[in-house]
Design a protein around this motif. Structure first.
Motif, PDB file in Angstrom:
ATOM      1  N   ASP A 258      39.319  14.501  74.812  1.00 59.00           N
ATOM      2  CA  ASP A 258      37.911  14.609  75.183  1.00 59.00           C
ATOM      3  C   ASP A 258      37.083  14.197  73.971  1.00 59.00           C
ATOM      4  OD1 ASP A 258      35.672  15.832  77.004  1.00 59.00           O
ATOM      5  OD2 ASP A 258      35.395  16.761  75.021  1.00 59.00           O
ATOM      6  N   LEU A 259      36.211  13.236  74.157  1.00 62.64           N
ATOM      7  CA  LEU A 259      35.438  12.726  73.026  1.00 62.64           C
ATOM      8  C   LEU A 259      34.542  13.796  72.413  1.00 62.64           C
ATOM      9  CD1 LEU A 259      34.395   9.084  74.017  1.00 62.64           C
ATOM     10  CD2 LEU A 259      36.405   9.898  72.777  1.00 62.64           C
ATOM     11  N   GLY A 260      34.001  14.682  73.242  1.00 64.40           N
ATOM     12  CA  GLY A 260      33.171  15.755  72.716  1.00 64.40           C
ATOM     13  C   GLY A 260      33.963  16.683  71.810  1.00 64.40           C
ATOM     14  N   ASP A 261      35.193  17.022  72.227  1.00 61.03           N
ATOM     15  CA  ASP A 261      36.051  17.874  71.410  1.00 61.03           C
ATOM     16  C   ASP A 261      36.419  17.181  70.109  1.00 61.03           C
ATOM     17  OD1 ASP A 261      38.067  20.022  70.838  1.00 61.03           O
ATOM     18  OD2 ASP A 261      39.467  18.365  71.189  1.00 61.03           O
ATOM     19  N   ILE A 262      36.689  15.884  70.185  1.00 66.09           N
ATOM     20  CA  ILE A 262      37.050  15.136  68.979  1.00 66.09           C
ATOM     21  C   ILE A 262      35.876  15.079  68.014  1.00 66.09           C
ATOM     22  CG2 ILE A 262      37.647  12.827  68.129  1.00 66.09           C
ATOM     23  CD1 ILE A 262      39.359  12.543  70.697  1.00 66.09           C
ATOM     24  N   ALA A 263      34.678  14.881  68.535  1.00 68.14           N
ATOM     25  CA  ALA A 263      33.493  14.870  67.675  1.00 68.14           C
ATOM     26  C   ALA A 263      33.319  16.203  66.966  1.00 68.14           C
ATOM     27  CB  ALA A 263      32.252  14.542  68.507  1.00 68.14           C
ATOM     28  N   GLN A 264      33.552  17.296  67.703  1.00 67.19           N
ATOM     29  CA  GLN A 264      33.432  18.627  67.107  1.00 67.19           C
ATOM     30  C   GLN A 264      34.474  18.833  66.021  1.00 67.19           C
ATOM     31  OE1 GLN A 264      33.840  21.855  69.899  1.00 67.19           O
ATOM     32  NE2 GLN A 264      32.860  23.324  68.524  1.00 67.19           N
ATOM     33  N   ARG A 265      35.697  18.409  66.286  1.00 70.69           N
ATOM     34  CA  ARG A 265      36.760  18.535  65.292  1.00 70.69           C
ATOM     35  C   ARG A 265      36.428  17.749  64.026  1.00 70.69           C
ATOM     36  NH1 ARG A 265      42.341  19.464  67.358  1.00 70.69           N
ATOM     37  NH2 ARG A 265      42.253  20.071  69.546  1.00 70.69           N
ATOM     38  N   ALA A 266      35.864  16.544  64.211  1.00 75.04           N
ATOM     39  CA  ALA A 266      35.561  15.672  63.084  1.00 75.04           C
ATOM     40  C   ALA A 266      34.253  16.043  62.397  1.00 75.04           C
ATOM     41  CB  ALA A 266      35.493  14.224  63.555  1.00 75.04           C
ATOM     42  N   GLU A 267      33.503  16.959  63.022  1.00 72.18           N
ATOM     43  CA  GLU A 267      32.215  17.391  62.482  1.00 72.18           C
ATOM     44  C   GLU A 267      31.249  16.219  62.337  1.00 72.18           C
ATOM     45  OE1 GLU A 267      33.040  19.534  58.878  1.00 72.18           O
ATOM     46  OE2 GLU A 267      33.822  21.289  59.954  1.00 72.18           O
ATOM     47  N   VAL A 268      31.177  15.426  63.406  1.00 68.91           N
ATOM     48  CA  VAL A 268      30.221  14.322  63.457  1.00 68.91           C
ATOM     49  C   VAL A 268      29.448  14.427  64.765  1.00 68.91           C
ATOM     50  CG1 VAL A 268      31.725  12.829  62.091  1.00 68.91           C
ATOM     51  CG2 VAL A 268      31.832  12.719  64.577  1.00 68.91           C
ATOM     52  N   GLY A 269      28.339  13.699  64.847  1.00 73.20           N
ATOM     53  CA  GLY A 269      27.526  13.732  66.047  1.00 73.20           C
ATOM     54  C   GLY A 269      28.254  13.165  67.260  1.00 73.20           C
ATOM     55  N   ARG A 270      28.069  13.805  68.398  1.00 77.72           N
ATOM     56  CA  ARG A 270      28.698  13.324  69.624  1.00 77.72           C
ATOM     57  C   ARG A 270      28.271  11.899  69.947  1.00 77.72           C
ATOM     58  NH1 ARG A 270      29.895  17.145  74.214  1.00 77.72           N
ATOM     59  NH2 ARG A 270      30.555  19.108  73.266  1.00 77.72           N
ATOM     60  N   THR A 271      26.991  11.621  69.783  1.00 73.86           N
ATOM     61  CA  THR A 271      26.516  10.291  70.165  1.00 73.86           C
ATOM     62  C   THR A 271      27.136   9.199  69.300  1.00 73.86           C
ATOM     63  OG1 THR A 271      24.554  10.621  68.778  1.00 73.86           O
ATOM     64  CG2 THR A 271      24.340  11.108  71.120  1.00 73.86           C
ATOM     65  N   THR A 272      27.480   9.519  68.058  1.00 70.07           N
ATOM     66  CA  THR A 272      28.164   8.549  67.204  1.00 70.07           C
ATOM     67  C   THR A 272      29.501   8.162  67.813  1.00 70.07           C
ATOM     68  OG1 THR A 272      27.134   9.327  65.154  1.00 70.07           O
ATOM     69  CG2 THR A 272      29.248   8.198  64.949  1.00 70.07           C
ATOM     70  N   VAL A 273      30.260   9.172  68.259  1.00 68.63           N
ATOM     71  CA  VAL A 273      31.578   8.916  68.838  1.00 68.63           C
ATOM     72  C   VAL A 273      31.449   8.177  70.158  1.00 68.63           C
ATOM     73  CG1 VAL A 273      33.688   9.989  69.705  1.00 68.63           C
ATOM     74  CG2 VAL A 273      32.544  10.927  67.680  1.00 68.63           C
ATOM     75  N   TYR A 274      30.525   8.612  71.036  1.00 64.67           N
ATOM     76  CA  TYR A 274      30.370   7.961  72.336  1.00 64.67           C
ATOM     77  C   TYR A 274      29.890   6.520  72.173  1.00 64.67           C
ATOM     78  CZ  TYR A 274      31.120  12.202  75.068  1.00 64.67           C
ATOM     79  OH  TYR A 274      31.684  13.304  75.657  1.00 64.67           O
ATOM     80  N   ARG A 275      28.971   6.298  71.244  1.00 69.22           N
ATOM     81  CA  ARG A 275      28.431   4.946  71.096  1.00 69.22           C
ATOM     82  C   ARG A 275      29.462   3.993  70.494  1.00 69.22           C
ATOM     83  NH1 ARG A 275      24.143   6.138  68.400  1.00 69.22           N
ATOM     84  NH2 ARG A 275      24.883   5.652  66.300  1.00 69.22           N
ATOM     85  N   ARG A 276      30.228   4.474  69.519  1.00 65.00           N
ATOM     86  CA  ARG A 276      31.143   3.569  68.819  1.00 65.00           C
ATOM     87  C   ARG A 276      32.403   3.283  69.618  1.00 65.00           C
ATOM     88  NH1 ARG A 276      32.311   5.203  62.890  1.00 65.00           N
ATOM     89  NH2 ARG A 276      30.043   4.933  62.884  1.00 65.00           N
ATOM     90  N   TRP A 277      32.965   4.300  70.283  1.00 68.83           N
ATOM     91  CA  TRP A 277      34.231   4.093  70.990  1.00 68.83           C
ATOM     92  C   TRP A 277      34.072   4.054  72.508  1.00 68.83           C
ATOM     93  CZ3 TRP A 277      34.219   6.868  66.349  1.00 68.83           C
ATOM     94  CH2 TRP A 277      35.019   6.324  65.332  1.00 68.83           C
ATOM     95  N   GLY A 278      33.119   4.775  73.048  1.00 64.77           N
ATOM     96  CA  GLY A 278      32.821   4.689  74.481  1.00 64.77           C
ATOM     97  C   GLY A 278      33.790   5.403  75.391  1.00 64.77           C
ATOM     98  N   GLY A 279      35.038   5.554  75.007  1.00 65.27           N
ATOM     99  CA  GLY A 279      36.034   6.196  75.849  1.00 65.27           C
ATOM    100  C   GLY A 279      37.286   6.499  75.065  1.00 65.27           C
ATOM    101  N   THR A 280      38.152   7.286  75.660  1.00 62.81           N
ATOM    102  CA  THR A 280      39.348   7.733  74.948  1.00 62.81           C
ATOM    103  C   THR A 280      40.339   6.600  74.687  1.00 62.81           C
ATOM    104  OG1 THR A 280      40.288   8.400  77.080  1.00 62.81           O
ATOM    105  CG2 THR A 280      39.196  10.102  75.779  1.00 62.81           C
ATOM    106  N   THR A 281      40.445   5.649  75.600  1.00 67.54           N
ATOM    107  CA  THR A 281      41.406   4.564  75.397  1.00 67.54           C
ATOM    108  C   THR A 281      41.013   3.694  74.212  1.00 67.54           C
ATOM    109  OG1 THR A 281      41.961   4.528  77.737  1.00 67.54           O
ATOM    110  CG2 THR A 281      42.549   2.595  76.454  1.00 67.54           C
ATOM    111  N   ALA A 282      39.733   3.375  74.083  1.00 70.26           N
ATOM    112  CA  ALA A 282      39.282   2.583  72.946  1.00 70.26           C
ATOM    113  C   ALA A 282      39.518   3.327  71.642  1.00 70.26           C
ATOM    114  CB  ALA A 282      37.798   2.243  73.100  1.00 70.26           C
ATOM    115  N   LEU A 283      39.370   4.648  71.672  1.00 71.54           N
ATOM    116  CA  LEU A 283      39.625   5.439  70.471  1.00 71.54           C
ATOM    117  C   LEU A 283      41.109   5.414  70.112  1.00 71.54           C
ATOM    118  CD1 LEU A 283      38.744   7.315  68.242  1.00 71.54           C
ATOM    119  CD2 LEU A 283      38.787   9.216  69.874  1.00 71.54           C
ATOM    120  N   VAL A 284      41.978   5.575  71.097  1.00 69.84           N
ATOM    121  CA  VAL A 284      43.420   5.517  70.843  1.00 69.84           C
ATOM    122  C   VAL A 284      43.810   4.129  70.337  1.00 69.84           C
ATOM    123  CG1 VAL A 284      45.695   5.569  71.935  1.00 69.84           C
ATOM    124  CG2 VAL A 284      44.024   7.358  72.446  1.00 69.84           C
TER     125      VAL A 284
END
Length: 239
Positions: free
Chosen positions: A74-100
């Protein structure tokens, strides 16, 4: 390794996640800096904020994969773990597959370089031991199993995994080419097939048995690949 080594992890490396894309949450998010962030996954300014954010997010993605597998990402959970803004994670990767995919690309970048021992047997043994060490590692092995499972049901994850291993095979293929030039192998030997033959039994052992993956298994896989290559088993089809 056709690995990171073995497997850091990892796994790319990459295509957007059309089937698992997630929309940005409606709740308030951490304010973003005024400097625009790169939109291409993995684009970094060495030593800058982008590099630090990417490293933190990829590490968090590794942790989440090991703990929950691909289906539990879950991108929201990953953002929380990384201690970064959610919108940064959603904007840069967009989805879990792109992140993997980006994680796999990073693992490929961090993998140990190819060994040049001067002999095919020595080179392939080094490759096999690198794969074995990665897959036997509690964290790296779990990470690769999670990515492999994802690749069986998600086309984008599968493409990211293929890209990762294509890079690793291409890095080690020159050791087979050199063996051909030294006269160790038939002139029409397919270097890519030889490298794949080294790691294949190790992955099979990891996925189908509960037996420990020791160095002896790696050495045996390398010896078998060398013997088969010398016997002409990997000559190009039609040659």
């Amino acid at each position: 390794m056709v690995e990171p080594s073995p497997p850091a992890p990892s796994s790319e490396p990459s295509p957007p996640d059309s089937s698992r894309s997630e929309s940005s949450p409606s709740e308030p998010t951490t304010p973003e800096p005024s400097t625009p962030e790169p939109t291409t996954p993995g684009t970094v300014r060495p030593g800058g904020r982008t590099a630090r954010v990417r490293a933190a997010v990829l590490r968090a993605a590794e942790d989440a994969l090991v703990e929950h597998g691909f289906s539990g990402l879950d991108l929201g959970d990953i953002a929380q773990r990384a201690e970064v803004g959610r919108t940064t994670v959603y904007r840069r990767w967009g989805g879990t597959t792109a992140l993997v995919a980006d994680l796999l690309a990073d693992m490929a970048e961090q993998s140990l370089p190819r060994t040049d021992s001067g002999s095919l047997a020595g080179d392939l043994r080094a490759n096999a031991r690198l794969v074995q060490q990665t897959l036997a590692d509690p964290r790296q092995g779990a990470l690769f199993r999670a990515v492999i499972v994802a690749a069986t049901c998600d086309p984008d994850a599968a493409e990211a995994l293929r890209h990762f291993y294509r890079r690793r095979v291409e890095e080690w293929a020159p050791c087979v080419t050199a063996a051909v030039e030294r006269g160790e192998l038939p002139a029409d030997t397919d270097e890519f097939e030889v490298v794949r033959a080294v790691s294949a039994p190790l992955y099979y052992r990891m996925l189908t048995t509960a037996e420990p993956l020791h160095e002896a298994a790696a050495d045996r896989a390398a010896e078998a690949a060398v013997a088969a290559a010398r016997a002409g088993a990997y000559r190009r089809r039609g040659a």
